[in-house]
Write a protein that holds these residues in place. Structure first.
Motif, PDB file in Angstrom:
ATOM      1  N   GLU A  22      -2.593   8.268  17.768  1.00 28.30           N
ATOM      2  CA  GLU A  22      -1.145   8.212  17.997  1.00 28.30           C
ATOM      3  C   GLU A  22      -0.805   7.212  19.085  1.00 28.30           C
ATOM      4  O   GLU A  22       0.253   6.583  19.047  1.00 28.30           O
ATOM      5  N   ARG A  23      -1.689   7.048  20.069  1.00 27.81           N
ATOM      6  CA  ARG A  23      -1.448   6.119  21.170  1.00 27.81           C
ATOM      7  C   ARG A  23      -1.996   4.723  20.891  1.00 27.81           C
ATOM      8  O   ARG A  23      -1.712   3.784  21.618  1.00 27.81           O
ATOM      9  N   ALA A  24      -2.791   4.560  19.843  1.00 27.31           N
ATOM     10  CA  ALA A  24      -3.473   3.292  19.580  1.00 27.31           C
ATOM     11  C   ALA A  24      -2.493   2.207  19.150  1.00 27.31           C
ATOM     12  O   ALA A  24      -1.471   2.483  18.526  1.00 27.31           O
ATOM     13  N   ASP A  25      -2.813   0.968  19.505  1.00 29.29           N
ATOM     14  CA  ASP A  25      -2.038  -0.182  19.044  1.00 29.29           C
ATOM     15  C   ASP A  25      -2.329  -0.390  17.564  1.00 29.29           C
ATOM     16  O   ASP A  25      -3.437  -0.145  17.088  1.00 29.29           O
ATOM     17  N   ARG A  26      -1.320  -0.838  16.838  1.00 31.78           N
ATOM     18  CA  ARG A  26      -1.481  -1.107  15.412  1.00 31.78           C
ATOM     19  C   ARG A  26      -1.284  -2.599  15.167  1.00 31.78           C
ATOM     20  O   ARG A  26      -0.401  -3.217  15.751  1.00 31.78           O
ATOM     21  N   PHE A  27      -2.108  -3.157  14.297  1.00 34.38           N
ATOM     22  CA  PHE A  27      -2.048  -4.574  13.989  1.00 34.38           C
ATOM     23  C   PHE A  27      -1.814  -4.777  12.502  1.00 34.38           C
ATOM     24  O   PHE A  27      -2.317  -4.022  11.675  1.00 34.38           O
ATOM     25  N   ARG A  31      -1.114  -9.799  14.092  1.00 34.17           N
ATOM     26  CA  ARG A  31       0.171  -9.472  14.741  1.00 34.17           C
ATOM     27  C   ARG A  31       0.204  -8.019  15.215  1.00 34.17           C
ATOM     28  O   ARG A  31      -0.007  -7.099  14.428  1.00 34.17           O
ATOM     29  N   LEU A  32       0.494  -7.819  16.501  1.00 34.46           N
ATOM     30  CA  LEU A  32       0.639  -6.481  17.065  1.00 34.46           C
ATOM     31  C   LEU A  32       1.939  -5.873  16.585  1.00 34.46           C
ATOM     32  O   LEU A  32       3.011  -6.473  16.721  1.00 34.46           O
ATOM     33  N   ARG A  34       4.782  -3.334  17.093  1.00 33.42           N
ATOM     34  CA  ARG A  34       5.353  -2.557  18.187  1.00 33.42           C
ATOM     35  C   ARG A  34       5.704  -1.158  17.719  1.00 33.42           C
ATOM     36  O   ARG A  34       6.213  -0.973  16.621  1.00 33.42           O
ATOM     37  N   ARG A  35       5.429  -0.185  18.576  1.00 27.96           N
ATOM     38  CA  ARG A  35       5.792   1.190  18.273  1.00 27.96           C
ATOM     39  C   ARG A  35       7.194   1.445  18.774  1.00 27.96           C
ATOM     40  O   ARG A  35       7.758   0.675  19.522  1.00 27.96           O
TER      41      ARG A  35
END
Length: 84
Positions: A22-27, A31-32, A34-35
């Motif tokens: 849930e806290r992890a960055d998504r790519f 491209r990152l 944004r949550r």
């Protein structure tokens, strides 16, 4: 700078639980993603304005979302006082 790991054996690695993901960055490729809330179609304008303390207190005592209710009250006033 990468944080130094406190473990050396893969068996000592922390468990990757739901909270981790849930806290992890998504790519999306490189491209990152944004949550959070997506950008609004109509963006609010930030400005500084002064109100009497009793007005602010009356809205604040209504709880969370008081600024939105204040915005709605101003919009309603404009609707009622619009020139026909």
């Amino acid at each position: 700078m990468r944080k130094k790991d406190t473990w050396h054996d893969p068996d000592d690695a922390p468990e990757l639980d739901d909270a981790f993901f849930e806290r992890a960055d998504r790519f999306d490729g490189p491209r990152l993603m944004r949550r959070g809330r997506p950008p609004a179609e109509v963006r609010k304008v930030s400005l500084t304005v002064r109100y009497d303390p009793d007005i602010i207190e009356a809205f604040r005592t209504t709880g969370l979302g008081w600024q939105t209710r204040m915005n709605d009250a101003l919009r309603e006033w404009l609707r009622q006082h619009a020139k026909a």
